[in-house]
Design a protein around this motif. Structure first.
Motif, PDB file in Angstrom:
ATOM      1  N   ALA A 100    -137.054  17.503  43.570  1.00  0.00           N
ATOM      2  CA  ALA A 100    -137.401  16.532  44.608  1.00  0.00           C
ATOM      3  C   ALA A 100    -136.729  17.000  45.890  1.00  0.00           C
ATOM      4  O   ALA A 100    -135.501  16.993  45.998  1.00  0.00           O
ATOM      5  N   HIS A 101    -137.517  17.420  46.847  1.00  0.00           N
ATOM      6  CA  HIS A 101    -136.994  17.982  48.099  1.00  0.00           C
ATOM      7  C   HIS A 101    -137.128  16.949  49.206  1.00  0.00           C
ATOM      8  O   HIS A 101    -138.239  16.542  49.570  1.00  0.00           O
ATOM      9  N   ALA A 108    -139.373  11.804  49.364  1.00  0.00           N
ATOM     10  CA  ALA A 108    -139.084  13.169  48.922  1.00  0.00           C
ATOM     11  C   ALA A 108    -140.396  13.843  48.533  1.00  0.00           C
ATOM     12  O   ALA A 108    -141.356  13.182  48.137  1.00  0.00           O
ATOM     13  N   GLN A 109    -140.426  15.154  48.653  1.00  0.00           N
ATOM     14  CA  GLN A 109    -141.573  15.934  48.189  1.00  0.00           C
ATOM     15  C   GLN A 109    -141.286  16.375  46.757  1.00  0.00           C
ATOM     16  O   GLN A 109    -140.245  16.977  46.479  1.00  0.00           O
ATOM     17  N   ILE A 110    -142.204  16.090  45.843  1.00  0.00           N
ATOM     18  CA  ILE A 110    -142.002  16.420  44.438  1.00  0.00           C
ATOM     19  C   ILE A 110    -142.662  17.759  44.130  1.00  0.00           C
ATOM     20  O   ILE A 110    -143.878  17.925  44.308  1.00  0.00           O
ATOM     21  N   ARG A 111    -141.838  18.697  43.673  1.00  0.00           N
ATOM     22  CA  ARG A 111    -142.309  20.036  43.360  1.00  0.00           C
ATOM     23  C   ARG A 111    -142.144  20.296  41.868  1.00  0.00           C
ATOM     24  O   ARG A 111    -141.102  19.994  41.292  1.00  0.00           O
ATOM     25  N   VAL A 112    -143.160  20.863  41.247  1.00  0.00           N
ATOM     26  CA  VAL A 112    -143.155  21.094  39.796  1.00  0.00           C
ATOM     27  C   VAL A 112    -143.481  22.551  39.518  1.00  0.00           C
ATOM     28  O   VAL A 112    -144.423  23.113  40.090  1.00  0.00           O
ATOM     29  N   ALA A 114    -133.558  10.178  35.905  1.00  0.00           N
ATOM     30  CA  ALA A 114    -135.016  10.158  35.973  1.00  0.00           C
ATOM     31  C   ALA A 114    -135.469  10.060  37.419  1.00  0.00           C
ATOM     32  O   ALA A 114    -134.733   9.579  38.294  1.00  0.00           O
ATOM     33  N   LEU A 115    -136.672  10.507  37.660  1.00  0.00           N
ATOM     34  CA  LEU A 115    -137.299  10.351  38.961  1.00  0.00           C
ATOM     35  C   LEU A 115    -138.705   9.814  38.752  1.00  0.00           C
ATOM     36  O   LEU A 115    -139.489  10.386  38.004  1.00  0.00           O
ATOM     37  N   GLU A 116    -138.979   8.692  39.394  1.00  0.00           N
ATOM     38  CA  GLU A 116    -140.299   8.066  39.291  1.00  0.00           C
ATOM     39  C   GLU A 116    -141.000   8.142  40.640  1.00  0.00           C
ATOM     40  O   GLU A 116    -140.386   7.903  41.678  1.00  0.00           O
ATOM     41  N   CYS A 117    -142.252   8.499  40.614  1.00  0.00           N
ATOM     42  CA  CYS A 117    -143.013   8.552  41.857  1.00  0.00           C
ATOM     43  C   CYS A 117    -144.436   8.078  41.607  1.00  0.00           C
ATOM     44  O   CYS A 117    -144.919   8.048  40.479  1.00  0.00           O
ATOM     45  N   GLN A 118    -145.086   7.680  42.687  1.00  0.00           N
ATOM     46  CA  GLN A 118    -146.499   7.326  42.649  1.00  0.00           C
ATOM     47  C   GLN A 118    -147.259   8.374  43.454  1.00  0.00           C
ATOM     48  O   GLN A 118    -146.970   8.584  44.634  1.00  0.00           O
ATOM     49  N   PHE A 119    -148.193   9.042  42.814  1.00  0.00           N
ATOM     50  CA  PHE A 119    -148.924  10.101  43.505  1.00  0.00           C
ATOM     51  C   PHE A 119    -150.306   9.614  43.934  1.00  0.00           C
ATOM     52  O   PHE A 119    -150.934   8.788  43.270  1.00  0.00           O
ATOM     53  N   LYS A 120    -150.739  10.142  45.074  1.00  0.00           N
ATOM     54  CA  LYS A 120    -152.014   9.724  45.657  1.00  0.00           C
ATOM     55  C   LYS A 120    -153.169  10.655  45.297  1.00  0.00           C
ATOM     56  O   LYS A 120    -154.320  10.217  45.233  1.00  0.00           O
ATOM     57  N   GLU A 121    -152.865  11.933  45.100  1.00  0.00           N
ATOM     58  CA  GLU A 121    -153.917  12.925  44.900  1.00  0.00           C
ATOM     59  C   GLU A 121    -154.306  12.993  43.422  1.00  0.00           C
ATOM     60  O   GLU A 121    -153.553  13.508  42.597  1.00  0.00           O
ATOM     61  N   ASP A 175    -131.822  18.201  47.590  1.00  0.00           N
ATOM     62  CA  ASP A 175    -132.693  18.670  46.517  1.00  0.00           C
ATOM     63  C   ASP A 175    -132.163  18.143  45.197  1.00  0.00           C
ATOM     64  O   ASP A 175    -131.032  18.456  44.798  1.00  0.00           O
ATOM     65  N   ILE A 176    -132.959  17.319  44.520  1.00  0.00           N
ATOM     66  CA  ILE A 176    -132.632  16.836  43.178  1.00  0.00           C
ATOM     67  C   ILE A 176    -133.343  17.758  42.197  1.00  0.00           C
ATOM     68  O   ILE A 176    -134.575  17.857  42.214  1.00  0.00           O
TER      69      ILE A 176
END
Length: 202
Positions: free
Chosen positions: A126-127, A19-23, A79-86, A138-139
């Protein structure tokens, strides 16, 4: 020969990929119960995305030996957990519970340590686009707080993938700065659609 077992009914409903995480800003967008954030609000490339919805239950048992008579839900979390690279100032500030909007430059900024305080509420979406390139999920957490412990693991032959956890918090009208749009779904919602009207990432 007839097939048996769990045979796929609809291949278009199989989820594969991230998913793409948008904030975005919580207060600006709280009145909207549909996706409002676009690909420009994405935190960038990810290594993983995991959504969890936990429910705690109370169980009534009776007799000897005891057998269960009923179960009653006591509480729910999402909850939504993610690992970001940037590893940008905005992403690292977000992982620390700070407002990412204060860090606009991708390579400039100072993040203070030793000043821990309540996480700034943000809107998290989360798209996810299914492999058919059309159907979407979309979450939406209209009011989320970050509860991460930041770890930057620098390695010789792989990129760092810090973890960030978004926890859904109430956004209904009984909460300060909440809205009636969330009275029937105070922690947020999961919206299935065909991508119509969304700023997709292609």
């Amino acid at each position: 020969m007839a097939r048996t077992g769990p045979v796929t009914r609809d291949t278009s409903s199989i989820a594969l990929g991230l998913a793409q995480i948008r904030v975005g800003d919580f207060a600006t967008n709280v009145k909207t119960a549909t996706p409002v954030l676009g690909k420009n609000d994405s935190i960038g490339a990810l290594a993983s995305t995991t959504f969890t919805s936990n429910v705690e239950y109370w169980r009534l048992t009776s007799g000897f030996p005891a057998l269960e008579d009923m179960v009653v839900p006591l509480s729910e979390t999402a909850a939504l957990e993610c690992q970001f690279k940037e590893i940008s100032p905005a992403n690292l500030a977000l992982a620390k519970g700070m407002d990412p909007a204060d860090f606009e430059d991708a390579h400039k900024g100072t993040i203070a340590l030793g000043t821990v305080k309540e996480s700034v509420p943000v809107r998290m979406e989360a798209h996810y686009t299914f492999p058919n390139g059309k159907d979407t999920i979309d979450i939406i957490f209209p009011r989320a707080q970050v509860t991460s412990s930041v770890e930057l693991a620098f390695q010789a032959e792989d990129n760092a993938n810090p973890t960030i956890t978004f926890e859904a918090k109430r956004a209904d009208s009984e909460v300060a700065d909440g809205d009636t749009a969330w009275d029937d779904m105070p922690l947020g919602c999961i919206v299935f659609g065909d991508g119509t009207g969304t700023d997709d990432n292609g």
